[in-house]
Write a protein that holds these residues in place. Structure first.
Motif, short mmCIF file in Angstrom:
data_model
loop_
_atom_site.label_atom_id
_atom_site.label_comp_id
_atom_site.label_asym_id
_atom_site.label_seq_id
_atom_site.Cartn_x
_atom_site.Cartn_y
_atom_site.Cartn_z
N ASP A 128 0.81 -1.22 0.00
CA ASP A 128 0.00 0.00 0.00
C ASP A 128 0.84 1.27 0.00
O ASP A 128 0.29 2.37 0.05
CB ASP A 128 -0.92 0.03 1.22
CG ASP A 128 -1.95 -1.09 1.20
OD1 ASP A 128 -2.30 -1.55 0.10
OD2 ASP A 128 -2.40 -1.49 2.29
N VAL A 129 2.15 1.15 -0.04
CA VAL A 129 3.05 2.30 0.06
C VAL A 129 3.46 2.77 -1.33
O VAL A 129 3.82 1.97 -2.18
CB VAL A 129 4.31 1.94 0.88
CG1 VAL A 129 5.32 3.07 0.87
CG2 VAL A 129 3.91 1.59 2.31
N SER A 130 3.39 4.07 -1.56
CA SER A 130 3.94 4.68 -2.78
C SER A 130 5.38 5.05 -2.49
O SER A 130 5.65 5.86 -1.59
CB SER A 130 3.15 5.92 -3.17
OG SER A 130 1.85 5.57 -3.54
N THR A 131 6.30 4.46 -3.23
CA THR A 131 7.72 4.64 -2.91
C THR A 131 8.37 5.86 -3.54
O THR A 131 9.40 6.32 -3.05
CB THR A 131 8.52 3.39 -3.34
OG1 THR A 131 8.40 3.21 -4.75
CG2 THR A 131 8.03 2.16 -2.60
N ALA A 132 7.80 6.40 -4.59
CA ALA A 132 8.42 7.55 -5.25
C ALA A 132 8.67 8.70 -4.28
O ALA A 132 9.78 9.26 -4.25
CB ALA A 132 7.59 8.00 -6.45
N SER A 166 11.35 1.97 1.33
CA SER A 166 10.97 1.79 -0.07
C SER A 166 11.28 0.38 -0.53
O SER A 166 10.50 -0.24 -1.27
CB SER A 166 11.72 2.79 -0.95
OG SER A 166 11.31 4.11 -0.66
N GLY A 167 12.41 -0.15 -0.11
CA GLY A 167 12.84 -1.47 -0.55
C GLY A 167 11.87 -2.57 -0.19
O GLY A 167 11.68 -3.52 -0.97
N ARG A 168 11.22 -2.46 0.95
CA ARG A 168 10.26 -3.51 1.31
C ARG A 168 9.06 -3.51 0.36
O ARG A 168 8.52 -4.56 0.03
CB ARG A 168 9.84 -3.38 2.78
CG ARG A 168 9.03 -2.18 3.11
CD ARG A 168 8.83 -1.98 4.62
NE ARG A 168 7.64 -2.60 5.14
CZ ARG A 168 6.42 -2.04 5.11
NH1 ARG A 168 6.24 -0.86 4.56
NH2 ARG A 168 5.39 -2.66 5.62
N THR A 169 8.69 -2.33 -0.12
CA THR A 169 7.60 -2.26 -1.09
C THR A 169 8.07 -2.71 -2.47
O THR A 169 7.35 -3.42 -3.18
CB THR A 169 7.03 -0.83 -1.16
OG1 THR A 169 6.42 -0.53 0.09
CG2 THR A 169 6.00 -0.68 -2.27
N TRP A 170 9.28 -2.31 -2.85
CA TRP A 170 9.82 -2.78 -4.13
C TRP A 170 9.80 -4.30 -4.19
O TRP A 170 9.41 -4.89 -5.20
CB TRP A 170 11.23 -2.26 -4.36
CG TRP A 170 11.36 -0.78 -4.47
CD1 TRP A 170 10.41 0.11 -4.84
CD2 TRP A 170 12.54 -0.01 -4.21
NE1 TRP A 170 10.92 1.39 -4.82
CE2 TRP A 170 12.21 1.34 -4.44
CE3 TRP A 170 13.82 -0.32 -3.80
CZ2 TRP A 170 13.14 2.37 -4.30
CZ3 TRP A 170 14.75 0.69 -3.64
CH2 TRP A 170 14.41 2.03 -3.89
N LEU A 171 10.20 -4.93 -3.11
CA LEU A 171 10.24 -6.39 -3.08
C LEU A 171 8.84 -6.99 -3.09
O LEU A 171 8.57 -7.93 -3.82
CB LEU A 171 11.02 -6.86 -1.84
CG LEU A 171 11.31 -8.35 -1.76
CD1 LEU A 171 12.10 -8.82 -2.98
CD2 LEU A 171 12.07 -8.67 -0.49
N ALA A 172 7.94 -6.42 -2.30
CA ALA A 172 6.58 -6.96 -2.22
C ALA A 172 5.81 -6.79 -3.52
O ALA A 172 5.06 -7.68 -3.91
CB ALA A 172 5.82 -6.28 -1.08
N LYS A 173 5.99 -5.68 -4.20
CA LYS A 173 5.21 -5.40 -5.41
C LYS A 173 5.94 -5.74 -6.70
O LYS A 173 5.32 -6.08 -7.69
CB LYS A 173 4.80 -3.93 -5.45
CG LYS A 173 3.74 -3.58 -4.43
CD LYS A 173 3.51 -2.10 -4.30
CE LYS A 173 2.63 -1.50 -5.32
NZ LYS A 173 2.31 -0.08 -5.04
#
Length: 107
Positions: free
Chosen positions: A11-15, A49-56
């Motif tokens: 659910d996180v926007s990493t930009a 951010s990295g946790r979202t990059w990996l999840a998505k």
């Protein structure tokens, strides 16, 4: 405070976080004169951010975005000698944020 939970990684926007990490890390280091403190800001935003990059996005996107994020940090130093500190940091932050949006956040 011990009940504080992070948002679900998907659910996180990493930009915004990648831009915050690069811009905020530079600003904190510059204003405090404590470069490692700026590194803490850079690192925390990168890990979040990295946790979202990996999840998505998976491991390939995570590796590519991590390389761009950290590579942008490294590249901003010699680039700053040519164009100035703020333009260099803004440029690498924009590139990292755009890549995060295109590769992961749009999913």
């Amino acid at each position: 405070m011990r009940d504080m939970k992070l948002r679900n990684a998907k659910d996180v926007s990493t930009a915004p976080f990648t831009a915050l990490g690069l811009l905020g890390g530079y600003l904190v280091a510059r204003e405090t004169g404590i470069r490692p403190l700026g590194g803490v800001v850079l690192g925390l935003a990168g890990v979040y951010s990295g946790r979202t990059w990996l999840a998505k996005g998976g491991p390939k996107e995570t590796a590519a975005l991590t390389a761009l994020y950290l590579g942008g940090f490294g590249a901003s130093h010699p680039l700053a000698k040519k164009v100035g500190a703020w333009p260099a940091v803004i440029g690498v932050a924009a590139a990292s944020a755009a890549a995060s949006h295109l590769l992961v956040d749009r999913r």
